[in-house]
Design a protein around this motif. Structure first.
Motif, PDB file in Angstrom:
ATOM      1  N   LEU A  91     -42.150   4.724  38.166  1.00  0.00           N
ATOM      2  CA  LEU A  91     -43.070   4.110  37.130  1.00  0.00           C
ATOM      3  C   LEU A  91     -43.129   5.178  35.866  1.00  0.00           C
ATOM      4  O   LEU A  91     -43.082   4.803  34.650  1.00  0.00           O
ATOM      5  CB  LEU A  91     -44.661   4.353  37.508  1.00  0.00           C
ATOM      6  N   ALA A  92     -42.644   6.455  35.967  1.00  0.00           N
ATOM      7  CA  ALA A  92     -42.545   7.169  34.770  1.00  0.00           C
ATOM      8  C   ALA A  92     -41.034   6.604  33.948  1.00  0.00           C
ATOM      9  O   ALA A  92     -41.077   6.392  32.476  1.00  0.00           O
ATOM     10  CB  ALA A  92     -42.328   8.538  35.006  1.00  0.00           C
ATOM     11  N   MET A  93     -40.031   6.141  34.538  1.00  0.00           N
ATOM     12  CA  MET A  93     -39.072   5.772  33.961  1.00  0.00           C
ATOM     13  C   MET A  93     -39.285   4.471  33.312  1.00  0.00           C
ATOM     14  O   MET A  93     -38.872   3.978  32.055  1.00  0.00           O
ATOM     15  CB  MET A  93     -37.776   5.443  34.878  1.00  0.00           C
ATOM     16  N   ALA A  94     -40.254   3.640  33.628  1.00  0.00           N
ATOM     17  CA  ALA A  94     -40.671   2.451  32.881  1.00  0.00           C
ATOM     18  C   ALA A  94     -41.329   2.740  31.628  1.00  0.00           C
ATOM     19  O   ALA A  94     -41.271   1.848  30.638  1.00  0.00           O
ATOM     20  CB  ALA A  94     -41.996   1.766  33.889  1.00  0.00           C
ATOM     21  N   ASP A  95     -41.790   3.837  31.339  1.00  0.00           N
ATOM     22  CA  ASP A  95     -42.402   4.175  30.143  1.00  0.00           C
ATOM     23  C   ASP A  95     -41.244   4.355  29.156  1.00  0.00           C
ATOM     24  O   ASP A  95     -41.458   4.121  28.130  1.00  0.00           O
ATOM     25  CB  ASP A  95     -43.301   5.461  30.534  1.00  0.00           C
ATOM     26  N   VAL A  96     -40.394   4.992  29.633  1.00  0.00           N
ATOM     27  CA  VAL A  96     -39.202   5.254  28.610  1.00  0.00           C
ATOM     28  C   VAL A  96     -38.519   4.029  28.302  1.00  0.00           C
ATOM     29  O   VAL A  96     -38.167   3.720  27.048  1.00  0.00           O
ATOM     30  CB  VAL A  96     -38.048   6.229  29.182  1.00  0.00           C
ATOM     31  N   PHE A  97     -38.658   3.057  29.112  1.00  0.00           N
ATOM     32  CA  PHE A  97     -38.115   1.596  28.828  1.00  0.00           C
ATOM     33  C   PHE A  97     -39.028   0.905  27.756  1.00  0.00           C
ATOM     34  O   PHE A  97     -38.613   0.180  26.958  1.00  0.00           O
ATOM     35  CB  PHE A  97     -37.878   0.793  30.026  1.00  0.00           C
ATOM     36  N   LEU A  98     -40.304   1.119  28.004  1.00  0.00           N
ATOM     37  CA  LEU A  98     -41.244   0.495  26.940  1.00  0.00           C
ATOM     38  C   LEU A  98     -41.079   1.157  25.457  1.00  0.00           C
ATOM     39  O   LEU A  98     -40.984   0.564  24.691  1.00  0.00           O
ATOM     40  CB  LEU A  98     -42.770   0.737  27.728  1.00  0.00           C
ATOM     41  N   ILE A  99     -40.924   2.609  25.479  1.00  0.00           N
ATOM     42  CA  ILE A  99     -40.654   2.990  24.213  1.00  0.00           C
ATOM     43  C   ILE A  99     -39.299   2.604  23.549  1.00  0.00           C
ATOM     44  O   ILE A  99     -39.471   2.269  22.325  1.00  0.00           O
ATOM     45  CB  ILE A  99     -40.619   4.571  24.452  1.00  0.00           C
TER      46      ILE A  99
END
Length: 141
Positions: A91-99
């Motif tokens: 889930l945290a890696m998804a945030d990097v993708f969104l950025i």
């Protein structure tokens, strides 16, 4: 690995306040630095539901995983919790993708200038280090 994981307890808060990117409407005007925290502040003013989701992805998920891995490394948490900790990491890696997606979209807009800053690399590095630590923490069978 357990000491690298403990270092993440310090590095994550630094990454949250570090500039992820610099943006300006036109290059003539000054560039505003945007961090995870300033982005969340803006989101809370405009869309509380999205702000709650991003807060979970950017702050709670990676930090909870780091604390969970620390407890696991010091034998204070059962190894059976590792699959749940891995989900938090994804889930945290998804945030990097969104950025990264926001940067690409903003660069595609005509009058917007976007530059990545050192905080994006720090935040991404923290997430990737956490993935490595989690991978190395897997019990051998």
């Amino acid at each position: 690995m357990k000491y690298l994981n403990l270092a993440l307890l310090v590095l994550f808060p630094i990454a949250w306040f570090a500039p992820l990117l610099r943006a300006a409407l036109l290059p003539v005007f000054g560039m505003d630095e945007i961090s995870v925290i300033t982005g969340l502040q803006s989101l809370w003013e405009s869309d509380a539901a999205l702000a709650l989701l991003v807060t979970f992805l950017a702050i709670f998920a990676p930090y909870a995983k780091t604390i969970g891995l620390a407890l696991l490394h010091w034998n204070l948490l059962s190894p059976r919790t590792l699959p749940a900790l891995e989900i938090l990491g994804k889930l945290a890696m998804a945030d990097v993708f969104l950025i990264a997606l926001y940067i690409v979209i903003a660069k595609g807009a005509g009058h917007v200038t976007v530059e990545t800053a050192w905080g994006l690399y720090l935040f991404t590095g923290c997430i990737l280090a956490q993935v490595l630590i989690s991978w190395k923490t897997k019990p051998t069978t």
